[in-house]
Design an enzyme around this catalytic site. Sequence first.
Site, PDB file in Angstrom:
ATOM      1  N   HIS A   1      -9.213  46.530 -53.555  1.00  0.00           N
ATOM      2  CA  HIS A   1      -9.870  45.557 -53.459  1.00  0.00           C
ATOM      3  C   HIS A   1     -10.102  43.917 -53.348  1.00  0.00           C
ATOM      4  O   HIS A   1     -11.099  42.409 -53.682  1.00  0.00           O
ATOM      5  CB  HIS A   1     -11.437  44.847 -54.571  1.00  0.00           C
ATOM      6  CG  HIS A   1     -12.164  46.506 -54.271  1.00  0.00           C
ATOM      7  ND1 HIS A   1     -13.781  46.327 -53.275  1.00  0.00           N
ATOM      8  CD2 HIS A   1     -12.184  48.041 -54.457  1.00  0.00           C
ATOM      9  CE1 HIS A   1     -14.020  47.870 -53.221  1.00  0.00           C
ATOM     10  NE2 HIS A   1     -12.529  48.564 -52.942  1.00  0.00           N
TER      11      HIS A   1
ATOM     12  N   LYS B   1     -22.611  33.763 -56.227  1.00  0.00           N
ATOM     13  CA  LYS B   1     -21.553  35.135 -56.295  1.00  0.00           C
ATOM     14  C   LYS B   1     -21.160  34.789 -57.866  1.00  0.00           C
ATOM     15  O   LYS B   1     -21.072  33.615 -58.281  1.00  0.00           O
ATOM     16  CB  LYS B   1     -20.815  34.812 -55.338  1.00  0.00           C
ATOM     17  CG  LYS B   1     -20.838  33.693 -55.118  1.00  0.00           C
ATOM     18  CD  LYS B   1     -19.434  33.376 -53.832  1.00  0.00           C
ATOM     19  CE  LYS B   1     -20.092  32.821 -52.506  1.00  0.00           C
ATOM     20  NZ  LYS B   1     -19.872  34.156 -51.631  1.00  0.00           N
ATOM     21  N   ARG B   2     -20.093  36.289 -58.532  1.00  0.00           N
ATOM     22  CA  ARG B   2     -19.460  35.124 -59.122  1.00  0.00           C
ATOM     23  C   ARG B   2     -18.887  33.998 -59.441  1.00  0.00           C
ATOM     24  O   ARG B   2     -18.576  33.530 -58.346  1.00  0.00           O
ATOM     25  CB  ARG B   2     -18.664  36.683 -59.799  1.00  0.00           C
ATOM     26  CG  ARG B   2     -18.829  38.080 -60.445  1.00  0.00           C
ATOM     27  CD  ARG B   2     -19.788  38.186 -61.206  1.00  0.00           C
ATOM     28  NE  ARG B   2     -18.815  37.635 -62.704  1.00  0.00           N
ATOM     29  CZ  ARG B   2     -18.401  37.967 -63.545  1.00  0.00           C
ATOM     30  NH1 ARG B   2     -19.336  39.793 -63.095  1.00  0.00           N
ATOM     31  NH2 ARG B   2     -17.605  38.122 -64.721  1.00  0.00           N
TER      32      ARG B   2
ATOM     33  N   LYS C   1     -13.289  31.304 -54.707  1.00  0.00           N
ATOM     34  CA  LYS C   1     -14.360  31.068 -54.212  1.00  0.00           C
ATOM     35  C   LYS C   1     -15.073  29.639 -54.516  1.00  0.00           C
ATOM     36  O   LYS C   1     -16.399  29.122 -53.539  1.00  0.00           O
ATOM     37  CB  LYS C   1     -16.054  31.655 -55.069  1.00  0.00           C
ATOM     38  CG  LYS C   1     -15.349  33.267 -55.272  1.00  0.00           C
ATOM     39  CD  LYS C   1     -16.371  33.984 -55.766  1.00  0.00           C
ATOM     40  CE  LYS C   1     -16.582  35.869 -55.902  1.00  0.00           C
ATOM     41  NZ  LYS C   1     -16.623  36.640 -54.342  1.00  0.00           N
TER      42      LYS C   1
ATOM     43  N   THR D   1     -19.476  40.876 -49.448  1.00  0.00           N
ATOM     44  CA  THR D   1     -20.799  41.701 -48.959  1.00  0.00           C
ATOM     45  C   THR D   1     -21.704  39.822 -49.073  1.00  0.00           C
ATOM     46  O   THR D   1     -22.933  40.430 -48.280  1.00  0.00           O
ATOM     47  CB  THR D   1     -20.411  42.929 -49.409  1.00  0.00           C
ATOM     48  OG1 THR D   1     -21.074  42.457 -51.388  1.00  0.00           O
ATOM     49  CG2 THR D   1     -19.905  43.457 -49.690  1.00  0.00           C
TER      50      THR D   1
ATOM     51  N   LYS E   1     -25.560  40.275 -46.568  1.00  0.00           N
ATOM     52  CA  LYS E   1     -26.878  40.554 -46.856  1.00  0.00           C
ATOM     53  C   LYS E   1     -27.498  39.120 -46.651  1.00  0.00           C
ATOM     54  O   LYS E   1     -28.446  39.167 -46.233  1.00  0.00           O
ATOM     55  CB  LYS E   1     -26.749  40.065 -48.747  1.00  0.00           C
ATOM     56  CG  LYS E   1     -26.143  41.034 -49.051  1.00  0.00           C
ATOM     57  CD  LYS E   1     -25.867  41.217 -50.424  1.00  0.00           C
ATOM     58  CE  LYS E   1     -25.436  42.385 -51.102  1.00  0.00           C
ATOM     59  NZ  LYS E   1     -24.957  41.696 -53.058  1.00  0.00           N
TER      60      LYS E   1
HETATM   61  C1  PLP Z   1     -24.134  41.470 -53.057  1.00  0.00           C
HETATM   62  C2  PLP Z   1     -23.435  41.404 -54.519  1.00  0.00           C
HETATM   63  C3  PLP Z   1     -22.333  40.354 -54.821  1.00  0.00           C
HETATM   64  C4  PLP Z   1     -21.332  40.414 -54.168  1.00  0.00           C
HETATM   65  O1  PLP Z   1     -21.351  38.389 -53.352  1.00  0.00           O
HETATM   66  P1  PLP Z   1     -19.917  38.122 -52.894  1.00  0.00           P
HETATM   67  O2  PLP Z   1     -20.839  36.652 -52.250  1.00  0.00           O
HETATM   68  O3  PLP Z   1     -19.846  38.849 -51.351  1.00  0.00           O
HETATM   69  O4  PLP Z   1     -19.261  37.629 -53.965  1.00  0.00           O
HETATM   70  C5  PLP Z   1     -22.028  39.907 -56.538  1.00  0.00           C
HETATM   71  N1  PLP Z   1     -23.496  40.210 -57.263  1.00  0.00           N
HETATM   72  C6  PLP Z   1     -24.210  41.081 -56.450  1.00  0.00           C
HETATM   73  C7  PLP Z   1     -25.506  40.783 -57.978  1.00  0.00           C
HETATM   74  C8  PLP Z   1     -24.221  41.641 -55.745  1.00  0.00           C
HETATM   75  O5  PLP Z   1     -25.241  41.584 -54.810  1.00  0.00           O
END
Ligand code: PLP
Length: 845
Positions: A361, A552-553, A558, A662, A666
């Site tokens: 990952h 995101k985290r 990032k 991911t 979305k």
């Molecule tokens: C989809 C999702 C992530 C992943 O987000 P990235 O932008 O791909 O890092 C992290 N936390 C939550 C709650 C999510 O729904």
Amino acid sequence: MADTHTRYGHTEKDIAQDFAEHLKYSQDADLYHTTDQNRYTALALAIRDRIIHQWGKSRKTQRTQNARRVYYLSLEFLMGRAMTNNIINLGLEDETRQALSSLGYAYEELADQEPDAGLGNGGLGRLAACFLDSLATLQIPAYGYGIRYNYGIFRQQIKGGWQVEQPDNWLRDGNPWELPRPDIVYPVQFGGEVRAIREAGKDIYRWIGTETVNGMAYDMPIVGYGGNTINTLRLWSAKAANEFNFSEFNDGDYTEAVRSRIQAETLSQVLYPNDTRYLGKELRLKQQYFFVACSLRDIINRFKRQGASWDTFPSFAAIQMNDTHPSLAVAELMRILVDLEGIEWDAAWEITQAALGYTNHTLMPEALEKWTVPMFQSLLPRHMQIVYEINYRFLQKAVSFFPMRPDLIGKVSIIEESNPKQVRMANLAIVGSHSTNGVAELHSQLLKSDMFPEFNIIFPERFNNKTNGITQRRWLLAANPALASLITAAIGDRWIRDFSRISDLAPFAEDAGFRDRFDAIKKQAKIHAASFLASDCGATINPDTLFDVQIKRIHEYKRQLLNALNILAIYVRLKDDPQFRASFQPTTFLFGGKAAPGYVNAKLIIKFINNIATVIQSDSQVSPLLSVLFMPNYRVTMAESIIPAANISEQISLAGTEASGTGNMKFMCNGALTIGTMDGANVEIAAEAGRDNIFIFGHTEEEITSLKATYSPREWVDKNPLTRHVVELLDSGYINVNEPAIFAPLRRSLFEEGDRYMLFADMGSYVETHDKVRTLYAENRTEWNRKAILNIAASGKFSSDRTIMEYAQDIWNAKPCPVELDDSGDTILKDAGNPVRSSGGKKKK
Ligand SMILES: *Cc1c(COP(=O)(O)O)cnc(C)c1O
């Protein structure tokens, strides 16, 4: 009186009756004392009643078909809420709504009582959750295996701009979706020593003198769309193996006996809150072994009930390791086969490799798990021997590939010759499985070329790509019902099961009426998000502004800091440049995300964003045009309400650092436009959407690699006047007036420490791209909406259904096992009868 369909009937009346019965008989609630919590639980139990029968039917069908099961081993499952998804997948949405409204309740108010199951950190855990939805919908027999943490990912509060962590006691009010299985308990050993005994000319290894902790199963149903297949998420909870240590008890030390009991149960207390960064903590290694040992025992028990020979095990079980967290499975499966089942090493090794697959990952070296040999040895002495034996045999093979190259042998060795020595879990996973996959094309390429080039020479056939995906059922159908209806009205509902059909939407991008309806739905989603935030954190945002979202985290790679610096670049021009100001599109920048509690710079970035927000808000010259909000406690439920409202999706990691992402997917399927780098799955999103419909900026991975050697952040700052202006503002202390020097560590990382994530190399093109994007939104909404609809239409590839079909085909050789829908429910009394007496004394198995 209740009719006989209360527990399983699908009519509004059946559901209302069951809800009422649960309110009374499961909750003991009445008109004078009923809480929202009682009503939520009663509804969940009524829905669960509609799951149980088909759940058993699924297990039975999978057993009698002798289907190959997929076992997804993951230390994290970031599930979010279950209620709405279960109801939609069962096809009971209208009936449930009406049942509740007939009793005077609003469905949403009850559903809002459910706490998120936050058993994960971020993308990796959410991927596992999307995969479970796709596996069940595709009717592939599958189990998720993980840990039932008593405390999930911490609740984030913001105090004075700083992140404060609070415990997430998600099980406080009970969990109506889970079924405890007190009969499914496995002992797990730790510590002790290994004795070799010679028996019939063979060395037998006995692992003795160990401590034991029991793992007990809790099952959650995973309802596939349509409700045919209901798979299981089985989570292990640690229980003391003995009620009491009897010698301590007899010595009169009752409290000491209870203390050691509690000690054993700390194993499944809490999720480690680190994302793409590992800590060499002993309890973490214990968690990993605990869940691997329980899961493998459970899989093998199921296998043994079929009575087949061991060589068929891989055609019975495909076991996928989500990152290296479950990679002890390699050593544990070998231990079971060799020590407990008496199988020869070579045959056991064939079985182990054929059964296991490994998903990598990350490209970040600090995320690669390593355990010191002394810790590994003392906790798992037999596994340590087995790892050494695996490594010895593997290195003999490696030498034939790299003769006279001890440097390369050192790189592929499972043991790192450091002081102390370390066990490299990624090397163990690659060597001990038949497949190693990355999670996006670019990531899988870099795994082969940069991260594991020697392994790619030894095992070229093992490396493959499976680009991540998300389930369109949670992230579009459930999260954005208005957009889902608009899409279905245009192209029908086949996209719900087959997301490649979403491409049928493309012609509607040219339809002015459709664009207007899309625009109105986006506006409505923004109003909805604003009211979510008002109740979730008390913030006020203006739905008439452009919503620019980065959720995101929080991690330096990032680059939330780059986003923040761009906001400062906007701020200074709004103050100094009347022309810029006159044509500026009013914008709300939304941030959300948790920082690992020990990650100092990430926590400082949160504070930095909050200080910028305050400076802007208190500047009456700027605040009508620009606002910034850090939304506390980002989680799945927040994502579900914010993503449908986004106009811009920020995906701005340094090229070559984000494995896939991911969140980007979305946003895409909800009609946000992406501002992004050529990183992770953004590369594939750009290819699918077309370069005209995405805003790509910054250096490519190749450019970064060649730039890195001579990169000087100072030079990049000096050659861009606006960037220099922003850095001067930073240095002036303008955004930390009464908090001297608090941002010094961020400054240091950008300059003295060389700007590892190269913000300044990309800042110029980022600022320019932003200006262009806001202008398009302000001046040509028609074109904006056209692009947004084209993005939705191009998002078909990013369904986790597609990802799972690829895993099933290339890695697992797993096939659907269709389960017939059976809601007759009239065998209940027969099923409850005594099998011994009713079959004339023969006990049925
Ligand atoms: C989809 C999702 C992530 C992943 O987000 P990235 O932008 O791909 O890092 C992290 N936390 C939550 C709650 C999510 O729904």
